[in-house]
Scaffold this active site. Structure first.
Site, PDB file in Angstrom:
ATOM      1  N   HIS A 123      41.104  44.539  31.813  1.00  0.00           N
ATOM      2  CA  HIS A 123      42.207  44.689  32.770  1.00  0.00           C
ATOM      3  C   HIS A 123      43.043  43.416  32.846  1.00  0.00           C
ATOM      4  O   HIS A 123      42.500  42.307  32.809  1.00  0.00           O
ATOM      5  CB  HIS A 123      41.621  45.012  34.147  1.00  0.00           C
ATOM      6  CG  HIS A 123      42.625  45.447  35.168  1.00  0.00           C
ATOM      7  ND1 HIS A 123      43.097  44.603  36.139  1.00  0.00           N
ATOM      8  CD2 HIS A 123      43.253  46.643  35.358  1.00  0.00           C
ATOM      9  CE1 HIS A 123      43.965  45.255  36.897  1.00  0.00           C
ATOM     10  NE2 HIS A 123      44.080  46.490  36.442  1.00  0.00           N
ATOM     11  N   SER A 324      33.413  59.975  30.794  1.00  0.00           N
ATOM     12  CA  SER A 324      34.714  59.436  31.199  1.00  0.00           C
ATOM     13  C   SER A 324      35.663  60.584  31.535  1.00  0.00           C
ATOM     14  O   SER A 324      35.588  61.664  30.949  1.00  0.00           O
ATOM     15  CB  SER A 324      35.306  58.596  30.071  1.00  0.00           C
ATOM     16  OG  SER A 324      36.646  58.261  30.386  1.00  0.00           O
TER      17      SER A 324
HETATM   18  C1  LIG Z   1      42.052  49.420  38.336  1.00  0.00           C
HETATM   19  C2  LIG Z   1      41.213  48.462  37.586  1.00  0.00           C
HETATM   20  C3  LIG Z   1      41.010  47.158  38.047  1.00  0.00           C
HETATM   21  C4  LIG Z   1      41.735  46.576  39.220  1.00  0.00           C
HETATM   22  O1  LIG Z   1      41.479  47.228  40.376  1.00  0.00           O
HETATM   23  P1  LIG Z   1      42.507  47.116  41.626  1.00  0.00           P
HETATM   24  O2  LIG Z   1      41.752  47.868  42.636  1.00  0.00           O
HETATM   25  O3  LIG Z   1      43.788  47.723  41.173  1.00  0.00           O
HETATM   26  O4  LIG Z   1      42.666  45.666  41.949  1.00  0.00           O
HETATM   27  C5  LIG Z   1      40.146  46.347  37.346  1.00  0.00           C
HETATM   28  N1  LIG Z   1      39.529  46.785  36.246  1.00  0.00           N
HETATM   29  C6  LIG Z   1      39.703  48.017  35.767  1.00  0.00           C
HETATM   30  C7  LIG Z   1      38.957  48.445  34.534  1.00  0.00           C
HETATM   31  C8  LIG Z   1      40.560  48.897  36.399  1.00  0.00           C
HETATM   32  O5  LIG Z   1      40.752  50.131  35.894  1.00  0.00           O
END
Ligand SMILES: *Cc1c(COP(=O)(O)O)cnc(C)c1O
Length: 379
Positions: A123, A324
């Site tokens: 991410h 998934s």
């Molecule tokens: C959505 C997501 C995040 C971040 O989460 P937020 O709640 O938007 O801060 C981190 N890692 C992955 C794999 C995600 O899909």
């Protein structure tokens, strides 16, 4: 004091906003946020200035809090993540990013000289967190399916055997829903006889899927994670972003002591924290029960297979990982994204089949996509 009220014009603005959101809802298919919820029963709590500042287990100077509910939420997530009994700690965060930040913070405090390894598919927020806390880091290649390239990890770790690895593992990548295998990663660390290491699991979406499937990939505390971050507004769904982070208590205690000199056990990253978020999560978990959570997961997986079949009927190839609900297909032309809210990257896009995506929406999506791709071919 008399409460000020909105002008008729401003009130109309709100009505318009509500109508706009209502219209967009159906087409919000590319992000993993469940919209199928009802928290109306919690509306009375908007009357209070409540704040969960501080450690949810530590007592607070502000009794207007929901720490008791927060602790119950955390205990439920501890069970779902196979956390070691009476040996975990955690708190309700503002979302997955804060949970990842907390995990990386614990890792860096334990091993200040450590190097963080994360895959290309990680991410976008993680590079930012690593920059913020000045943690040395190395990006590892990903396999085409989105999972970490373990050979690249092995070779890179071999070169830096003398430095503790801080592994940032994706449990469900954002784009392809791929899980980095904790057993394989632990195996590599052991093969190389590396003594000290840390594994943080970013389970933003899949952290609420894998506890409810028959054959989960290795991902949780029992599989060797040191900390885990899960988003609350993703699979469970919430009108405000939130999440949960859990870590092994021994780690947390070690770093908590190191900041005692400021006179407080200031264990959370944020100071003031939402007292509504724990209440939302508590309400959701209580109303659903484990059965209800499993029903959401089962339904989402069934919808993912329905989507793959619907796209195939239109000659569009799509796929998903085991366990998934992220269905991956070729990136549609730009015009298509004026109607459907997607998150494309490079050559692919995906839909995430949470229960608000009913069959009829998937049918409409598949036929629109087929039409858009056919038109693109012609021009
Ligand atoms: C959505 C997501 C995040 C971040 O989460 P937020 O709640 O938007 O801060 C981190 N890692 C992955 C794999 C995600 O899909």
């Amino acid at each position: 004091m008399k409460q000020p009220s909105l002008s008729p014009d401003d009130r109309r603005r709100l009505t318009e906003l509500r109508a706009r959101l209502d219209g967009l809802r159906r087409y919000f298919v590319g992000y993993p946020c469940n919209q199928d919820f009802d928290y109306q029963e919690l509306a009375p709590f908007f009357e209070f200035s409540i704040n969960n500042v501080g450690d949810p287990f530590g007592g607070s100077n502000i009794p207007l809090n929901t720490h008791e509910f927060e602790r119950e939420v955390l205990a439920e997530f501890a069970t779902l993540t196979s956390a070691p009994k009476d040996a975990w700690w955690g708190y309700v965060t503002a979302g997955g990013t804060e949970g990842n930040m907390y995990g990386l913070y614990v890792a860096r405090e334990l091993y200040p000289e450590g190097i963080c390894y994360f895959s290309e598919e990680t991410h976008y927020s993680v590079a930012k967190v690593l920059r913020l806390q000045h943690t040395r880091n190395i990006m590892i290649k990903s396999q085409p399916n989105g999972e970490m390239d373990y050979e690249d990890l092995r070779e890179t770790l071999r070169i830096h055997r003398d430095v503790p690895p801080l592994i940032f593992a994706n449990i469900g990548t954002t784009m392809k829903g791929a899980c980095d295998n904790l057993t394989t990663i632990r195996g590599i660390i052991d093969d190389l006889a590396i003594g000290s290491s840390y594994i943080h699991a970013d389970a933003a979406l899949s952290g609420m899927i894998l506890p409810f499937v028959a054959e989960p990939q290795p991902w949780n505390f029992a599989d060797g994670a040191d900390s885990i971050s899960i988003s609350g507004h993703k699979l469970l769904g919430s009108p405000l972003p939130c999440g949960v982070v859990l870590a092994r208590k021994a780690h947390v205690d070690r770093i908590a002591r190191s900041i005692e000199y400021i006179g407080a056990l200031d264990t959370t990253i944020a100071g003031s924290r939402s007292a509504m978020a724990p209440l939302f999560l508590w309400y959701r978990l209580r109303t659903l029960g484990r059965e209800g959570c499993k029903a959401i997961v089962d339904r989402s997986i069934a919808l993912a297979d329905y989507a793959i079949a619907a796209l195939a009927r239109h000659g569009i190839e799509s796929w998903r990982h085991k366990n998934s609900i992220t269905v991956v297909f070729p990136k549609p032309p730009a015009g298509f994204m004026r109607k459907w809210i997607l998150a494309p990257r490079k050559k692919i896009a995906h839909i995430i089949t949470l229960p608000h995506m009913r069959e009829e929406i998937i049918d409409e999506f598949a036929s629109d996509l087929a039409a858009a791709l056919a038109q693109e071919k012609q021009s």
